[in-house]
Design a protein around this motif. Structure first.
Motif, short mmCIF file in Angstrom:
data_model
loop_
_atom_site.label_atom_id
_atom_site.label_comp_id
_atom_site.label_asym_id
_atom_site.label_seq_id
_atom_site.Cartn_x
_atom_site.Cartn_y
_atom_site.Cartn_z
N LEU A 46 0.88 -1.16 0.00
CA LEU A 46 0.00 0.00 0.00
C LEU A 46 0.91 1.21 0.00
O LEU A 46 1.57 1.50 0.99
CB LEU A 46 -0.88 0.00 1.25
CG LEU A 46 -1.93 1.11 1.34
CD1 LEU A 46 -2.94 0.96 0.21
CD2 LEU A 46 -2.64 1.05 2.68
N TRP A 84 -1.18 5.93 2.51
CA TRP A 84 -2.51 5.96 3.11
C TRP A 84 -2.55 7.23 3.94
O TRP A 84 -1.82 7.37 4.90
CB TRP A 84 -2.70 4.73 3.98
CG TRP A 84 -4.06 4.61 4.63
CD1 TRP A 84 -5.20 4.15 4.06
CD2 TRP A 84 -4.39 4.93 5.97
NE1 TRP A 84 -6.21 4.16 4.97
CE2 TRP A 84 -5.75 4.64 6.15
CE3 TRP A 84 -3.69 5.44 7.06
CZ2 TRP A 84 -6.41 4.84 7.35
CZ3 TRP A 84 -4.34 5.64 8.25
CH2 TRP A 84 -5.68 5.33 8.39
N HIS A 128 -12.84 8.56 0.35
CA HIS A 128 -11.86 7.49 0.17
C HIS A 128 -11.60 7.28 -1.32
O HIS A 128 -12.55 7.11 -2.09
CB HIS A 128 -12.33 6.18 0.80
CG HIS A 128 -12.26 6.19 2.29
ND1 HIS A 128 -12.42 5.04 3.04
CD2 HIS A 128 -12.03 7.18 3.17
CE1 HIS A 128 -12.30 5.33 4.32
NE2 HIS A 128 -12.07 6.62 4.43
N PHE A 162 -9.76 4.81 -4.10
CA PHE A 162 -9.23 3.47 -4.28
C PHE A 162 -8.60 3.37 -5.67
O PHE A 162 -9.26 3.66 -6.67
CB PHE A 162 -10.33 2.42 -4.13
CG PHE A 162 -10.99 2.41 -2.78
CD1 PHE A 162 -10.51 1.59 -1.78
CD2 PHE A 162 -12.08 3.23 -2.52
CE1 PHE A 162 -11.11 1.57 -0.53
CE2 PHE A 162 -12.69 3.23 -1.27
CZ PHE A 162 -12.19 2.40 -0.27
N ARG A 209 -8.72 9.88 2.44
CA ARG A 209 -7.81 8.75 2.52
C ARG A 209 -7.58 8.19 1.12
O ARG A 209 -8.52 8.04 0.35
CB ARG A 209 -8.36 7.64 3.43
CG ARG A 209 -8.48 8.04 4.89
CD ARG A 209 -8.98 6.89 5.74
NE ARG A 209 -9.16 7.29 7.13
CZ ARG A 209 -9.57 6.49 8.10
NH1 ARG A 209 -9.87 5.23 7.82
NH2 ARG A 209 -9.71 6.93 9.33
N HIS A 215 -6.13 4.97 -0.89
CA HIS A 215 -5.76 3.56 -0.81
C HIS A 215 -5.17 3.14 -2.15
O HIS A 215 -5.90 3.00 -3.13
CB HIS A 215 -6.97 2.69 -0.48
CG HIS A 215 -7.70 3.09 0.76
ND1 HIS A 215 -7.42 2.55 1.99
CD2 HIS A 215 -8.70 3.99 0.97
CE1 HIS A 215 -8.23 3.08 2.90
NE2 HIS A 215 -9.01 3.96 2.30
N VAL A 249 -5.07 -1.21 -4.41
CA VAL A 249 -6.31 -1.84 -3.93
C VAL A 249 -7.31 -1.90 -5.08
O VAL A 249 -7.58 -0.90 -5.73
CB VAL A 249 -6.91 -1.06 -2.75
CG1 VAL A 249 -8.24 -1.67 -2.33
CG2 VAL A 249 -5.94 -1.01 -1.58
N SER A 262 -5.97 -6.50 -2.30
CA SER A 262 -4.84 -5.58 -2.34
C SER A 262 -3.58 -6.38 -2.67
O SER A 262 -3.58 -7.61 -2.68
CB SER A 262 -4.67 -4.86 -0.99
OG SER A 262 -4.42 -5.79 0.04
#
Length: 487
Positions: A10, A13, A74, A76, A184, A186, A189, A209
């Motif tokens: 990751l 984050w 969020h 992704f 956030r 990510h 993912v 992920s």
């Protein structure tokens, strides 16, 4: 020579709030802290929005959402090299080895609409982007030039590589959100399934992920991976999808498992897409090619750009990115499909294939172009190109939406491959303008489901990065109005 692979991880984050450090955030929610109950209550009333895809559409949407208080946002992104999507860049090398650099997706962008001009002016003042100037040429008729280069300037690039723009936008959004809001990001993912609770009307995201999330991971590894709830366990009030491939069937690596009715609406609006391949080539010696970028009248190669001609993109070797024509890409996808015709499984792009078929094909085409005395260089044509010391390639199955008039089944350049509709017809890509006056939205919305699809594939503007960014902003503003937030 192929790029090194990166370990699954990751990449970052981020959860930053205006005027507060990470330590104070952790302290506020720590077990035994008197503010823990208050934090839970606050979280239960905050509106939560998921943005699937961290390219220019997703980052522009996030930027707009982050200016509104009381939100949890969020992002992704499943890219192996982080956020960026089609505005991806690549850098290979280390302290011990020479560096080669490429923009291997979007090569540059336009700013033709008043709204986007204002945004680009802001990004220029912050040092995120710069106007790109150089020796630009063309051997193709003007209406078929690659996004209007060279006939319709100005042209812009992100300083230090196209991917840095999405990174800078998202970093700024996470650091400068309104009080009581949070962002956030990510990375690495993949969102594989969307489930909506009939009672709470919240969306739960399931996914994977690490290595199993990436587009180019072997199918045998990906098929044995498990999906788990990702992101906010409380669910999301709205979901903005930015990759049109999210609405593919479950066989596709980018499928997000969206409801079938919405997926059908997305596919209908897209109509057809134009695929492209890009090749990344580094030469052992300087080539003596006099131009920095050019559009070509050639059946295989459509465009090429020299990396070092772009601001902040110095390299140890002369590096070029060569972009294929849509017709060539369709031919290669037909020969080597993305879906196994027998098993229905997704066939990821293989490094062995990319460096033995499209990579060499594009290099040969480039050499033909610059060594042809009847071509773009005339009597200044080269004898040959130097030996290359690096080669890689990329398949962009959904590089661009086709022109609106090519969406219909009557188009002579339309074809269906592995159940996906493509169209290789060339059309003007400059300037960016409204192509459908009767359609007021630049995105697809289902307010009953609180599900939205943004991007240039949905937009009523000319395809490209400008259209994609405006679509993301428009979708974000619509979601804010639906959630009862001032815009």
């Amino acid at each position: 020579v192929r790029p090194s692979t990166h370990p699954p991880r990751l990449l970052f984050w981020v959860c930053l709030r205006l005027g507060r450090s990470n330590r104070s955030i952790a302290g506020a929610d720590a077990p035994g802290n008197g503010n823990q109950k208050q934090s839970r209550e606050k979280a239960s009333i905050m509106k939560r929005i998921a943005v699937v895809g961290g390219g220019i559409t997703g980052s522009a949407a996030c930027r707009r959402l982050s200016k509104c208080p009381g939100l949890t946002i969020h992002i992704f992104d499943q890219g192996r090299r982080g956020v960026g999507g089609r505005t991806s860049s690549r850098c290979e090398g280390s302290d011990e080895a020479a560096t080669v650099r490429f923009d291997h997706g979007c090569q540059f962008f336009r700013a033709d609409t008043d709204r986007f001009k204002t945004l680009v002016k802001e990004w220029t003042e912050k040092g995120y982007v710069s106007e790109w100037s150089g020796d630009f040429r063309s051997s193709i008729k003007q209406e078929h030039e690659f996004f209007g280069l060279p006939s319709t300037p100005p042209f812009y690039v992100a300083v230090g590589g196209m991917q840095t723009l999405a990174r800078n936008i998202l970093t700024e959004a996470s650091e400068c959100t309104e009080e009581s809001s949070e962002v956030r990001i990510h990375e690495g993912v993949r969102v594989a399934q969307l489930n909506r609770d009939a009672g709470t009307k919240k969306w739960t995201l399931l996914g994977t992920s690490g290595e199993a999330a990436y587009h180019d991971t072997a199918e045998k590894l990906q098929k044995h991976s498990q999906t788990n709830v990702i992101g906010d366990q409380l669910g999301y009030d709205a979901v903005i999808l930015t990759d049109v491939s999210s609405s593919f069937g479950g066989w596709h690596r980018a499928s997000a498992g969206v409801p079938d009715s919405f997926a059908k609406a997305v596919r209908k609006r897209v109509g057809a897409r134009a695929p492209l391949f890009t090749a990344m080539i580094a030469f052992e010696k300087a080539t003596s090619i006099p131009f920095d970028a050019a559009s070509f009248d050639h059946p295989v190669a459509w465009f090429a750009a020299k990396t070092s001609s772009k601001p902040g993109m110095s390299t140890d070797y002369e590096c070029w990115t060569i972009v294929s024509t849509p017709n060539y890409a369709c031919q290669k996808i037909e020969e080597t499909p993305m879906q196994d015709p027998k098993t229905g499984e997704f066939i990821p792009q293989s490094p062995d294939y990319l460096t033995t078929v499209p990579g060499p094909d594009l290099l040969r085409a480039f050499e033909e172009i610059v060594c042809d005395k009847a071509g773009i260089l005339g009597n200044g044509a080269l004898t040959n190109l130097p030996k290359h010391i690096f080669m890689d390639a990329q398949r962009w199955g959904s590089a661009l939406p086709c022109h609106r008039h090519l969406r219909h089944e009557t188009s002579s350049t339309r074809r269906v491959l592995s159940g996906v509709t493509y169209d290789s017809g060339l059309h003007p890509l400059a300037p960016t303008r409204m192509e459908e006056e009767d359609d007021s939205k630049s995105f697809l919305a289902n307010d009953d489901l609180a599900l939205y699809q943004a991007g240039d594939m949905m937009s009523n503007h000319t395809p490209g990065m400008e259209s994609a960014a405006l679509s993301g902003i428009d979708a974000a503003e619509h979601v804010l109005s639906q959630l009862g937030h001032n815009i």
